[in-house]
Design a protein around this motif. Structure first.
Motif, short mmCIF file in Angstrom:
data_model
loop_
_atom_site.label_atom_id
_atom_site.label_comp_id
_atom_site.label_asym_id
_atom_site.label_seq_id
_atom_site.Cartn_x
_atom_site.Cartn_y
_atom_site.Cartn_z
N THR A 1 29.22 -4.62 32.40
CA THR A 1 28.21 -3.90 31.64
C THR A 1 28.50 -4.15 30.16
O THR A 1 29.55 -4.69 29.83
CB THR A 1 28.24 -2.40 31.93
OG1 THR A 1 29.55 -1.91 31.62
CG2 THR A 1 27.93 -2.10 33.38
N SER A 2 27.60 -3.76 29.29
CA SER A 2 27.86 -3.95 27.87
C SER A 2 28.35 -2.63 27.26
O SER A 2 27.88 -1.56 27.62
CB SER A 2 26.61 -4.45 27.16
OG SER A 2 25.59 -3.50 27.26
N CYS A 3 29.30 -2.77 26.34
CA CYS A 3 29.87 -1.59 25.67
C CYS A 3 28.81 -0.92 24.82
O CYS A 3 28.04 -1.58 24.12
CB CYS A 3 31.05 -2.05 24.82
SG CYS A 3 31.74 -0.76 23.80
N ALA A 4 28.75 0.42 24.89
CA ALA A 4 27.76 1.16 24.12
C ALA A 4 28.04 1.07 22.62
O ALA A 4 27.12 1.19 21.81
CB ALA A 4 27.74 2.62 24.56
N GLN A 5 29.33 0.86 22.27
CA GLN A 5 29.73 0.85 20.87
C GLN A 5 29.58 -0.54 20.25
O GLN A 5 28.91 -0.71 19.25
CB GLN A 5 31.19 1.31 20.77
CG GLN A 5 31.67 1.59 19.38
CD GLN A 5 31.30 2.99 18.94
OE1 GLN A 5 30.87 3.80 19.75
NE2 GLN A 5 31.46 3.27 17.68
N CYS A 6 30.24 -1.54 20.88
CA CYS A 6 30.30 -2.87 20.27
C CYS A 6 29.47 -3.91 21.02
O CYS A 6 29.43 -5.06 20.60
CB CYS A 6 31.76 -3.32 20.17
SG CYS A 6 32.55 -3.56 21.75
N LYS A 7 28.86 -3.53 22.13
CA LYS A 7 27.94 -4.39 22.90
C LYS A 7 28.61 -5.57 23.59
O LYS A 7 27.94 -6.49 24.05
CB LYS A 7 26.78 -4.92 22.03
CG LYS A 7 26.08 -3.89 21.20
CD LYS A 7 25.30 -2.93 22.05
CE LYS A 7 24.55 -1.93 21.17
NZ LYS A 7 24.22 -0.72 21.90
N LYS A 8 29.94 -5.57 23.64
CA LYS A 8 30.62 -6.66 24.33
C LYS A 8 30.65 -6.39 25.83
O LYS A 8 30.49 -5.26 26.27
CB LYS A 8 32.05 -6.81 23.81
CG LYS A 8 32.09 -7.53 22.48
CD LYS A 8 33.47 -7.54 21.91
CE LYS A 8 33.43 -8.11 20.51
NZ LYS A 8 34.56 -7.69 19.70
N ALA A 9 30.88 -7.44 26.62
CA ALA A 9 30.91 -7.31 28.07
C ALA A 9 32.18 -6.59 28.50
O ALA A 9 33.29 -7.00 28.12
CB ALA A 9 30.85 -8.69 28.72
N VAL A 10 32.06 -5.51 29.25
CA VAL A 10 33.22 -4.75 29.75
C VAL A 10 33.03 -4.48 31.23
O VAL A 10 31.91 -4.48 31.74
CB VAL A 10 33.42 -3.42 28.98
CG1 VAL A 10 33.90 -3.66 27.58
CG2 VAL A 10 32.16 -2.60 28.99
N LEU A 11 34.15 -4.25 31.92
CA LEU A 11 34.08 -3.91 33.33
C LEU A 11 33.48 -2.51 33.48
O LEU A 11 33.79 -1.62 32.68
CB LEU A 11 35.49 -3.92 33.95
CG LEU A 11 36.17 -5.27 34.05
CD1 LEU A 11 37.61 -5.09 34.47
CD2 LEU A 11 35.44 -6.17 35.02
N GLY B 1 31.20 6.55 24.78
CA GLY B 1 30.96 6.97 23.41
C GLY B 1 32.10 7.65 22.71
O GLY B 1 31.97 8.01 21.53
N ARG B 2 33.26 7.89 23.39
CA ARG B 2 34.37 8.51 22.67
C ARG B 2 35.60 7.61 22.73
O ARG B 2 35.79 6.87 23.71
CB ARG B 2 34.67 9.91 23.22
CG ARG B 2 35.08 9.94 24.65
CD ARG B 2 34.88 11.33 25.25
NE ARG B 2 34.82 11.22 26.69
CZ ARG B 2 35.92 11.12 27.46
NH1 ARG B 2 37.10 11.15 26.93
NH2 ARG B 2 35.80 11.01 28.76
N ALA B 3 36.43 7.69 21.67
CA ALA B 3 37.60 6.82 21.56
C ALA B 3 38.69 7.32 22.51
O ALA B 3 39.08 8.49 22.46
CB ALA B 3 38.10 6.82 20.12
N VAL B 4 39.16 6.46 23.41
CA VAL B 4 40.20 6.84 24.37
C VAL B 4 41.43 5.95 24.25
O VAL B 4 42.48 6.27 24.78
CB VAL B 4 39.67 6.81 25.82
CG1 VAL B 4 38.69 7.94 26.06
CG2 VAL B 4 39.05 5.49 26.17
N LEU B 5 41.33 4.81 23.59
CA LEU B 5 42.46 3.90 23.43
C LEU B 5 42.72 3.68 21.95
O LEU B 5 41.78 3.70 21.14
CB LEU B 5 42.17 2.54 24.09
CG LEU B 5 41.92 2.50 25.58
CD1 LEU B 5 41.52 1.09 25.99
CD2 LEU B 5 43.14 2.93 26.35
N LYS B 6 44.02 3.46 21.64
CA LYS B 6 44.35 3.09 20.26
C LYS B 6 44.37 1.57 20.18
O LYS B 6 45.20 0.93 20.84
CB LYS B 6 45.72 3.66 19.87
CG LYS B 6 45.63 5.09 19.39
CD LYS B 6 46.97 5.57 18.89
CE LYS B 6 46.86 7.04 18.52
NZ LYS B 6 48.18 7.61 18.22
#
Ligand SMILES: [Zn+2]
Length: 64
Positions: A28-38, A51-56
């Motif tokens: 799917t595409s990331c809601a934030q940066c639009k890159k392809a993510v699992l 939509g929320r930051a979970v990783l540093k």
């Protein structure tokens, strides 16, 4: 000594081989940066999930 019970015909071989093809990885595409993510995974590029930051993310990864 064990031997094959019956001759495997070319049709047998091809029918079996019909299931050998690899499936393309669904993304799917990331809601934030639009890159392809699992799907159901946090984005490795910007570190967000739903939509929320979970990783540093220290250094931004290169887009493949
Ligand atoms: Zn992202």
């Amino acid at each position: 000594m064990a031997l094959p019970g019956h001759r495997r015909t070319s049709g047998d071989k091809r029918r079996r081989a019909s299931h050998f093809a690899l499936k393309k990885v669904q993304t799917t595409s990331c809601a934030q940066c639009k890159k392809a993510v699992l799907p159901h995974h946090a984005c490795q590029f910007c570190g967000t999930y739903v939509g929320r930051a979970v990783l540093k993310i220290s250094a931004p990864k290169k887009k493949k």
